[in-house]
Write a protein that holds these residues in place. Structure first.
Motif, short mmCIF file in Angstrom:
data_model
loop_
_atom_site.label_atom_id
_atom_site.label_comp_id
_atom_site.label_asym_id
_atom_site.label_seq_id
_atom_site.Cartn_x
_atom_site.Cartn_y
_atom_site.Cartn_z
N GLU A 81 0.83 -1.20 0.00
CA GLU A 81 0.00 0.00 0.00
C GLU A 81 0.86 1.25 0.00
O GLU A 81 0.60 2.21 -0.74
CB GLU A 81 -0.92 0.00 1.21
CG GLU A 81 -2.05 -1.01 1.12
CD GLU A 81 -2.89 -1.06 2.39
OE1 GLU A 81 -4.04 -1.52 2.31
OE2 GLU A 81 -2.38 -0.64 3.45
N TYR A 114 -8.37 5.08 1.94
CA TYR A 114 -9.35 4.37 1.12
C TYR A 114 -10.69 5.11 1.11
O TYR A 114 -11.38 5.14 0.08
CB TYR A 114 -9.56 2.94 1.62
CG TYR A 114 -8.42 2.02 1.30
CD1 TYR A 114 -8.17 1.62 -0.02
CD2 TYR A 114 -7.59 1.52 2.29
CE1 TYR A 114 -7.13 0.77 -0.32
CE2 TYR A 114 -6.54 0.66 2.00
CZ TYR A 114 -6.31 0.28 0.69
OH TYR A 114 -5.28 -0.56 0.39
N PHE A 147 0.16 3.33 -3.34
CA PHE A 147 -0.81 4.41 -3.18
C PHE A 147 -0.37 5.71 -3.83
O PHE A 147 -1.18 6.36 -4.52
CB PHE A 147 -1.14 4.63 -1.70
CG PHE A 147 -2.59 4.40 -1.40
CD1 PHE A 147 -3.04 3.14 -1.00
CD2 PHE A 147 -3.53 5.41 -1.58
CE1 PHE A 147 -4.38 2.92 -0.76
CE2 PHE A 147 -4.87 5.19 -1.33
CZ PHE A 147 -5.30 3.94 -0.92
N LEU A 163 -6.95 -0.92 -6.89
CA LEU A 163 -7.49 -0.44 -5.62
C LEU A 163 -8.50 -1.44 -5.05
O LEU A 163 -8.53 -1.69 -3.83
CB LEU A 163 -8.14 0.93 -5.80
CG LEU A 163 -7.18 2.11 -5.92
CD1 LEU A 163 -7.90 3.35 -6.46
CD2 LEU A 163 -6.54 2.42 -4.56
#
Length: 975
Positions: free
Chosen positions: A648, A689, A652, A674
């Motif tokens: 992540e 998120y 991200f 995602l």
């Protein structure tokens, strides 16, 4: 757009600025023109600008290009397609354009003329001949007038236009409608075509005798080439009577153009030789067509043309830069070699000469091949390895051998095998000077190999594969100099790849480290072939479908392999090498991925991702890149969940950058990744998120159809992992608004059901109950309007899922709230007749179990007054469970409504490695047949004697028999 001085000034300035070397004025002008193109009569205004003599020619040429592209995107959008985007031209504007374009095209300078000719071809493709009956008479009249005056600028303009229009006949089936159109064209143009062809031939003969100037001969040769292309189009589907009657005249000139040398053009430098070769190539395509399609009528000319083409090829094969003529000439001989006239090639001396004088000279590498290898590796591989090289000398020469071999296999095999040994002997005498001889031998073996029926492996009679591999290929692979003789190395790697099934595992395993070394080669082709070889080896299956190479086989050199693969991506021009990235993806899908491998891989992949985000330009590479990321995330985190947070942290920033920079090409990929991360994440969902979730709920995100499946996939992940957050801040209403939009269109309704089904699965009935009236109203509306088979099946699956999750009574009551007794209407009109159409193991189980529960537990169906409905429902259940899919599912007649794609652009590309796992909502029920029989037995025991009468009165006889067999199989009775 009204035509006046202001419009002329506006358009002239815009087109002038599109030619600017500076990006800012160029982009501004393109934007203004794009806006203006939506205005009525824009196309007509641009055409009038092209016709304006006071405007500089470069501006008019830019306008002509714009006009052509404008027509391409808007001419076919007609009144029958009112929702088409971009908006089509009005009928009045079309008629005015058609009335002006022919005369303007014929009077324009050559560069403008070529653009208008293409534009006219665009119109003709859609309107000719039925909606433009005046076109062909106008063109014929102009041709005859120009021919009489020897105005070959106009003659060639007309012929070029006719060629572009008639070309459509080469790509159509011989239907009644096409036959009528073709007859119209032949009746109205064939005579004029022959007339100008003979007139031009006479002029060429006179110039040839008097030794005329190249400038005079050039347009005449071009005119004959265009006549040949029109000849090909008009003869493609059938042999017209008028061409058969005049075959001698046509063939006599064809023969001449294959034998006569036009010295003033061919020896004069420039593109004169290429122009003559284009004419000869067009002739070769015509005689190939006749040899293949009209064998009987062409028989008298065949042997003469075979000899002529043979002699032409012998001289051409020794020349460079004459590929198109070589390919078309060899194609003609190949066509003859597979026909009933193959005996023309039966002599041993002829076969020997074909191999020595035509095949080998064309298979042998030339300077152009070496240049392509070094300067354009993508094109070289496209031609060489991907089977797209039928337009190259090397491949077509081998196709000729295959054609002759179809009738004389043993003799061809003997001659080619001997040639291969001779080539290898020459190499052995002087490897440095004669390395091309070895390459020729390898190429012959690979290209003449045949694919085994029903499989992916190939075989050859030319050599013993294992001994040839050991003696010829292995020394190249073992060579420690990865940069020496790169074309030989590429050939060896290609052989290994092609014959990978026949190379035993111990031999291959011993060589894989050498292939890994070649990933470090400076040659783009060599490290691409090395990557492709490894990738294809990992796909090899032994008998029974078991993978030959597993994780344990590549573990000893995995780190070196991955290091070299990422190193290859650092080589010049291989920064976006799709073969290397595909290999990375494949290795990550097979290898045992430890933390030591995963960490550098995710770092390397995100680094590459960040670079391509700046300017996405290689779709294949980008797809394999995202697949590689997805498979790395999936397999690493399945093995070691602690890696999720590290992934992540790496991914991200890249995914956020894609969204922030509006890299629309990558949106579908980003949303799928995602979704994968959300599914791997343990609740509660982090703030990062939730920010994505807010973007997901924005209506703007759903405007492009390419994003929709990926957004639905992400939305499903959120609904599963964050049902509590969904029911806050009005988010559920927003999600249902998205569902409503999706389900209203036939192009996205299936995605709408995915959203709805996930809501039903993950939220309690108390949460969704207030919204059910609106949900049912949306679904009932679609049942009444734009109903399709696909929609009805999805609707049936949704109702079944609702029933098993929230009970039959809630299903009946919530539906009847919309309209009293609507449930029984839906049951009779949609559920019962369409149940047999359900496919898929999970869907079949779900719908059969739900249907069983309806007839065995639902009070609305247990009432004796609806016994007939009960019986029909059971009949459908038995059909679903007892008949094979092909016997109960009809072909779907749905036709997609393309207008529903309005406003949508990019195409969705599914990521295999980020795919959603199918969840079985009825894991506790293994056998739907057993569930049906047990439920029926229990129900009938409560009312003995009632249900056998209903069954005998409503079930089809074959289904009654099937039901009895089920009773016997599961040892139950319906009493």
């Amino acid at each position: 757009m009204e035509w006046n001085a202001e419009t002329l000034q506006f358009l002239s300035q815009c087109f002038l600025n599109t030619l600017s070397p500076y990006p800012e004025p160029r982009r501004a002008a393109e934007s203004r023109l794009s806006e203006a193109s939506d205005r009525p009569n824009y196309g007509l205004a641009v055409l009038r600008l092209v016709a304006e003599p006071s405007v500089d020619e470069p501006i008019r040429q830019a306008a002509a290009v714009n006009f052509k592209n404008h027509l391409r995107s808007r001419w076919s959008s007609s009144e029958e397609e009112p929702n088409a985007q971009p908006q089509g031209l009005a009928p009045e504007e079309k008629e005015q354009i058609k009335s002006r374009i022919v005369s303007l095209m014929l009077s324009s300078a050559p560069r403008i003329q070529s653009q208008l000719s293409e534009a006219l071809g665009v119109i003709g493709k859609h309107d000719f001949p039925r909606r433009w009956p005046a076109l062909l008479p106008e063109l014929r009249s102009s041709l005859e007038k120009a021919g009489e005056g020897s105005d070959y600028a106009t003659v060639n303009g007309v012929l070029s236009t006719v060629n572009s229009i008639f070309k459509n006949f080469r790509h159509q089936y011989d239907t009644k409608e096409v036959a009528i159109d073709l007859k119209y064209c032949i009746d109205n143009f064939a005579e004029s075509l022959l007339m100008i062809f003979k007139r031009t031939a006479g002029l060429i003969d006179n110039i040839g005798v008097s030794g005329g100037q190249a400038a005079i001969l050039r347009p005449l040769v071009e005119s004959q080439r265009l006549c040949c292309r029109i000849f090909y189009s008009l003869n493609f589907l059938v042999l017209p009577e008028c061409f058969e009657d005049h075959m001698g005249e046509w063939m006599g000139e064809f023969q001449k153009y294959l034998t006569v040398k036009f010295s003033v053009l061919e020896d004069g430098g420039g593109d004169g030789l290429a122009l003559v070769d284009e004419l000869r190539a067009a002739v070769c395509e015509n005689i190939s067509l006749y040899a293949e399609r009209y064998e009987e009528e062409f028989r008298g000319y065949l042997s003469g043309f075979v000899e002529t083409v043979w002699n032409l090829l012998v001289s051409v094969s020794a020349s460079s830069g004459r590929d198109r003529l070589t390919v078309t000439a060899i194609t003609f001989l190949t066509t003859v070699s597979t026909s009933v006239h193959h005996t023309l090639f039966s002599g041993d001396d002829i076969l020997q000469q074909i191999c020595e004088r035509i095949v080998i000279p064309n298979v042998m590498l030339r300077d152009e091949d070496e240049e392509l290898f070094e300067m354009n590796y993508v094109e070289f591989i496209r031609r060489d390895m991907e089977g797209s090289d039928l337009d190259t000398r090397r491949r077509i020469a081998c196709e000729l051998l295959k054609g002759i071999g179809s009738n004389y296999r043993e003799r061809v095999t003997q001659i080619v095998s001997s040639q291969i040994q001779n080539s290898l002997a020459l190499f052995s005498e002087n490897p440095t000077a004669n390395w091309k001889c070895k390459d020729c031998a390898i190429y012959l073996v690979v290209s003449l190999a045949s694919r085994r029926a029903g499989g992916t492996s190939i075989s050859t009679d030319l050599v013993d594969v294992e001994s040839f591999f050991g003696a010829v290929i292995v020394p190249e692979l073992r060579n420690q100099d990865v940069n020496g003789f790169p074309m030989l190395k590429a050939g060896a790697l290609k052989f290994f790849t092609m014959f990978r099934d026949q190379i035993s595992k111990p031999i291959a395993m011993a060589l894989i480290p050498d292939v890994v070394r070649f990933l470090g080669s400076d040659s783009n082709v060599v490290h691409s072939y090395a990557a492709s070889c490894i990738e294809k080896l990992l796909l090899v299956k032994d008998e029974g479908g078991k993978a030959r190479y597993i994780a344990a086989d590549i573990s000893p050199f995995l780190l070196v392999l991955m290091t070299n693969l990422f190193g290859a991506l650092g080589k010049p021009e291989s920064e976006e090498n799709p073969y290397v990235m595909k290999c990375i993806m494949r290795v990550l899908g097979v290898a045992d991925i430890s933390r030591e491998v995963a960490s550098p891989c995710i770092t390397g992949l995100t680094s590459v991702l960040n670079k391509v985000c700046e300017n996405p330009k290689t779709p294949t590479f980008n797809h394999y890149l995202f697949e590689a990321v997805a498979v790395l995330v999936r397999r690493s985190c399945e093995k070691d969940p602690s890696l999720i947070s590290a992934f992540e942290a790496s991914l991200f920033p890249s995914l956020e950058m894609i969204l922030a920079r509006d890299v629309t090409e990558f949106f579908p990929y980003a949303f799928q990744l995602l979704a994968q991360l959300v599914e791997l994440h343990s609740p509660p969902i982090s703030q990062n998120y939730m920010q994505i979730f807010e973007i997901l709920l924005s209506p703007d995100s759903w405007k492009k159809s390419g994003n929709v499946p990926a957004l639905v996939r992400l939305l499903q992940a959120f609904l599963q992992k964050a049902p509590h957050e969904l029911n806050q801040e009005g988010r559920l209403a927003q999600v249902l608004g998205i569902f409503n939009k999706l389900v209203s269109s036939p192009s996205t309704d299936e995605q709408g059901f995915y959203v709805l089904n996930t809501i039903i699965e993950n939220l309690g009935y108390d949460v969704i109950a207030p919204y059910m009236v609106h949900i049912w109203a949306s679904l009932f509306s679609r049942l009444q309007n734009k109903r399709t088979v696909k929609f009805v099946k999805s609707f049936l699956i949704f109702m079944s899922l609702f029933l098993v999750k929230h009970g039959a009574q809630n299903l009946v009551d919530s539906m009847n709230t919309v309209q009293p007794n609507i449930f029984l209407v839906i049951l009779e009109q949609f559920w019962i007749p369409n149940l047999r159409m359900i496919t898929g193991s999970i869907e079949l189980k779900l719908t059969s179990v739900a249907s069983t529960r309806l007839i065995c537990e639902c009070q609305a169906l247990l009432d004796p007054s609806v016994g007939t409905l009960w019986g029909k429902m059971l009949d459908s259940i038995v059909t679903l469970l007892s008949k094979p899919e092909q016997d109960r599912v009809e072909e779907e007649p749905d036709v997609p409504d393309f207008a529903d794609n309005e406003g949508y652009g990019a195409t969705f590309v599914h990521l295999y490695n980020a795919g959603k796992k199918e969840e079985d909502p009825l894991k506790d029920i293994r056998d739907p047949k057993q569930f049906l029989m047990a439920s029926l037995a229990n129900l009938s025991a409560l009312s003995p004697g009632r249900y056998p009468l209903v069954i005998s009165g409503n079930l089809d006889p074959t289904n009654q028999t099937a039901l009895l067999q089920l009773c016997s199989s599961y040892n139950v009775a319906i009493v």
